[in-house]
Design an enzyme around this catalytic site. Sequence first.
Site, PDB file in Angstrom:
ATOM      1  N   SER A 109       0.830  -1.211   0.000  1.00 32.70           N
ATOM      2  CA  SER A 109       0.000   0.000   0.000  1.00 32.70           C
ATOM      3  C   SER A 109       0.862   1.257   0.000  1.00 32.70           C
ATOM      4  O   SER A 109       0.561   2.232  -0.698  1.00 32.70           O
ATOM      5  CB  SER A 109      -0.923   0.033   1.222  1.00 32.70           C
ATOM      6  OG  SER A 109      -1.813  -1.051   1.195  1.00 32.70           O
ATOM      7  N   PHE A 147      -2.710  10.680  -0.926  1.00 30.78           N
ATOM      8  CA  PHE A 147      -3.717  10.961  -1.950  1.00 30.78           C
ATOM      9  C   PHE A 147      -5.063  11.076  -1.256  1.00 30.78           C
ATOM     10  O   PHE A 147      -5.579  10.075  -0.735  1.00 30.78           O
ATOM     11  CB  PHE A 147      -3.704   9.794  -2.938  1.00 30.78           C
ATOM     12  CG  PHE A 147      -4.627   9.895  -4.111  1.00 30.78           C
ATOM     13  CD1 PHE A 147      -4.208  10.497  -5.296  1.00 30.78           C
ATOM     14  CD2 PHE A 147      -5.901   9.344  -4.063  1.00 30.78           C
ATOM     15  CE1 PHE A 147      -5.051  10.549  -6.411  1.00 30.78           C
ATOM     16  CE2 PHE A 147      -6.751   9.396  -5.171  1.00 30.78           C
ATOM     17  CZ  PHE A 147      -6.319   9.996  -6.350  1.00 30.78           C
ATOM     18  N   GLY A 148      -5.618  12.277  -1.216  1.00 32.84           N
ATOM     19  CA  GLY A 148      -6.845  12.495  -0.455  1.00 32.84           C
ATOM     20  C   GLY A 148      -8.059  12.636  -1.350  1.00 32.84           C
ATOM     21  O   GLY A 148      -8.316  13.713  -1.908  1.00 32.84           O
ATOM     22  N   PRO A 152     -15.391  11.453   4.912  1.00 33.52           N
ATOM     23  CA  PRO A 152     -16.189  10.684   5.874  1.00 33.52           C
ATOM     24  C   PRO A 152     -17.551  10.267   5.301  1.00 33.52           C
ATOM     25  O   PRO A 152     -18.010   9.151   5.551  1.00 33.52           O
ATOM     26  CB  PRO A 152     -16.353  11.649   7.055  1.00 33.52           C
ATOM     27  CG  PRO A 152     -15.178  12.565   6.970  1.00 33.52           C
ATOM     28  CD  PRO A 152     -14.845  12.692   5.511  1.00 33.52           C
ATOM     29  N   ARG A 261      -5.151   0.296  -8.736  1.00 31.40           N
ATOM     30  CA  ARG A 261      -5.859  -1.001  -8.785  1.00 31.40           C
ATOM     31  C   ARG A 261      -5.043  -2.023  -9.555  1.00 31.40           C
ATOM     32  O   ARG A 261      -5.050  -3.212  -9.226  1.00 31.40           O
ATOM     33  CB  ARG A 261      -7.217  -0.832  -9.487  1.00 31.40           C
ATOM     34  CG  ARG A 261      -8.230  -0.170  -8.616  1.00 31.40           C
ATOM     35  CD  ARG A 261      -9.447   0.256  -9.407  1.00 31.40           C
ATOM     36  NE  ARG A 261     -10.280   1.088  -8.558  1.00 31.40           N
ATOM     37  CZ  ARG A 261     -11.206   1.917  -9.005  1.00 31.40           C
ATOM     38  NH1 ARG A 261     -11.452   2.031 -10.285  1.00 31.40           N
ATOM     39  NH2 ARG A 261     -11.916   2.643  -8.153  1.00 31.40           N
ATOM     40  N   GLU A 381      -9.800   1.273  -3.037  1.00 32.89           N
ATOM     41  CA  GLU A 381      -9.642   1.279  -4.510  1.00 32.89           C
ATOM     42  C   GLU A 381     -10.871   0.690  -5.201  1.00 32.89           C
ATOM     43  O   GLU A 381     -10.753  -0.015  -6.194  1.00 32.89           O
ATOM     44  CB  GLU A 381      -8.394   0.489  -4.928  1.00 32.89           C
ATOM     45  CG  GLU A 381      -7.114   0.920  -4.273  1.00 32.89           C
ATOM     46  CD  GLU A 381      -6.648   2.282  -4.751  1.00 32.89           C
ATOM     47  OE1 GLU A 381      -7.175   2.754  -5.766  1.00 32.89           O
ATOM     48  OE2 GLU A 381      -5.786   2.864  -4.097  1.00 32.89           O
ATOM     49  N   GLY A 382     -12.034   0.975  -4.637  1.00 35.26           N
ATOM     50  CA  GLY A 382     -13.280   0.446  -5.176  1.00 35.26           C
ATOM     51  C   GLY A 382     -13.633  -0.846  -4.478  1.00 35.26           C
ATOM     52  O   GLY A 382     -12.862  -1.803  -4.506  1.00 35.26           O
TER      53      GLY A 382
END
Length: 402
Positions: A109, A147-148, A152, A261, A381-382
């Site tokens: 990660s 990477f933002g 929330p 991904r 990542e989905g």
Amino acid sequence: MPKDSKPKDSKPKDSPIRPLDLIAADSLLTEEERAIRDTVRQFGDDQLRPEIARWFEDGTIPARELSRQLGSLGVLGMHLSGYDCAGTNAVSYGLACLELEAVDSGIRSLVSVQGSLAMFAIWKWGSEAQKQEWLPAMARGESIGCFGLTEPDFGSNPAGMRTTAKRDGSDWILRGTKMWITNGSVADVAVVWANTDDGIRGFVVPTGTPGFSAPTIKGKLSLRASITSELVLDDVRLPETAVLPEVTGLKGPLSCLVEARFGIVFGVVGAARDCLETAIDYAIHREQFDKPIAGFQLTQKKLADMTVELTKSFLLALHIGRQKDEGVVTPEMVSLGKLNNVREAIKAARDCRTILGGNGITLEYPVLRHANNLESVLTYEGTEEIHTLVIGQAVTGIPAYR
Ligand SMILES: Cc1cc2nc3c(=O)[nH]c(=O)nc-3n(C[C@H](O)[C@H](O)[C@H](O)COP(=O)(O)OP(=O)(O)OC[C@H]3O[C@@H](n4cnc5c(N)ncnc54)[C@H](O)[C@@H]3O)c2cc1C
């Protein structure tokens, strides 16, 4: 705390071949790809494996030192060209992800977020000045990026994000909160996505800018050897030059997510392989009812099924990697790879855990650590559901997100 006691060479003495050798998987790789793979595997065995169980238990990693080591190894932004990046092909990058995730998804990660999210965003959509300022230092691991995108209240649906960037003269003012941000509290630079009057834009935010803070998220039961944070943007004032000039809209962050991904499609094969090799080794040496548990047909069915799925996952990853190197990969293809390979890896990790019995629940062996990590990988990542909907739309033409 016992160190991860899996032997460096986990090939069981009595086992004729490793699982992926059944199809002579190495013959599908070039000499250079095998060399890169072997270098990263050796680094993992020597530098990471002896420490990983302790990092996981402590719930943190020595991010700065690790990032420099990974930079020296050449894996940070390794598939990007120029700016001191290694410029390898996509398959080599995938194989590096695989070997790093064979140690722990948290380490992969760190590399994914640095190379495929933060660096890729700047490399693809940044100005020349932004590239010169950040990419060489990030490739060397001297600067850490995050990477933002997620917030929330907006995870699977980032289009609804509430973080805003407003003009104030020639400056930008960023306001909002990001959630679940890998590397956040150790980052030197954050790529932050925000809503502007023109749509979603990306901003390169030095983390020392007044108003920026990144509290670490505690109490994780998954991906513990990784730092995850909130990003708080409290009227962060940035110059005009902070915006990524080359992209507007969700296409910007989504293009980065496809990159990351891709690394996962390969990476999780490593986690599954580590679990399977551990379980084979254990099953051969663990005796019950006066014989090795590997001699029971029920155990062999588990091992054989996992070997088949691991092989298919590897071939799928390799195919997608070759397509990427040909420049013809599609987001749907990557979604299919992520969906299948994470699903099979998490299943394998759980099944391997059963083979290890009680020992399987400890940090002495890597299997439950991998299984727990893969819960995060299933979501970030989905999510599994979102990739299912991507494939559903691809084959029916009907979007079913709402
Ligand atoms: C350890 C970790 C690290 C992360 N790192 C980063 C990072 O570095 N940067 C970043 O920006 N984000 C990061 N994320 C965030 C991650 O991408 C999100 O968690 C993910 O997108 C899911 O969002 P959510 O958690 O808000 O879940 P939600 O979107 O609230 O989803 C909850 C559930 O609802 C389902 N769901 C949602 N919409 C639909 C639908 N239309 N149809 C069917 N089911 C649906 C989901 O599939 C899921 O099962 C990280 C997350 C974790 C756990």
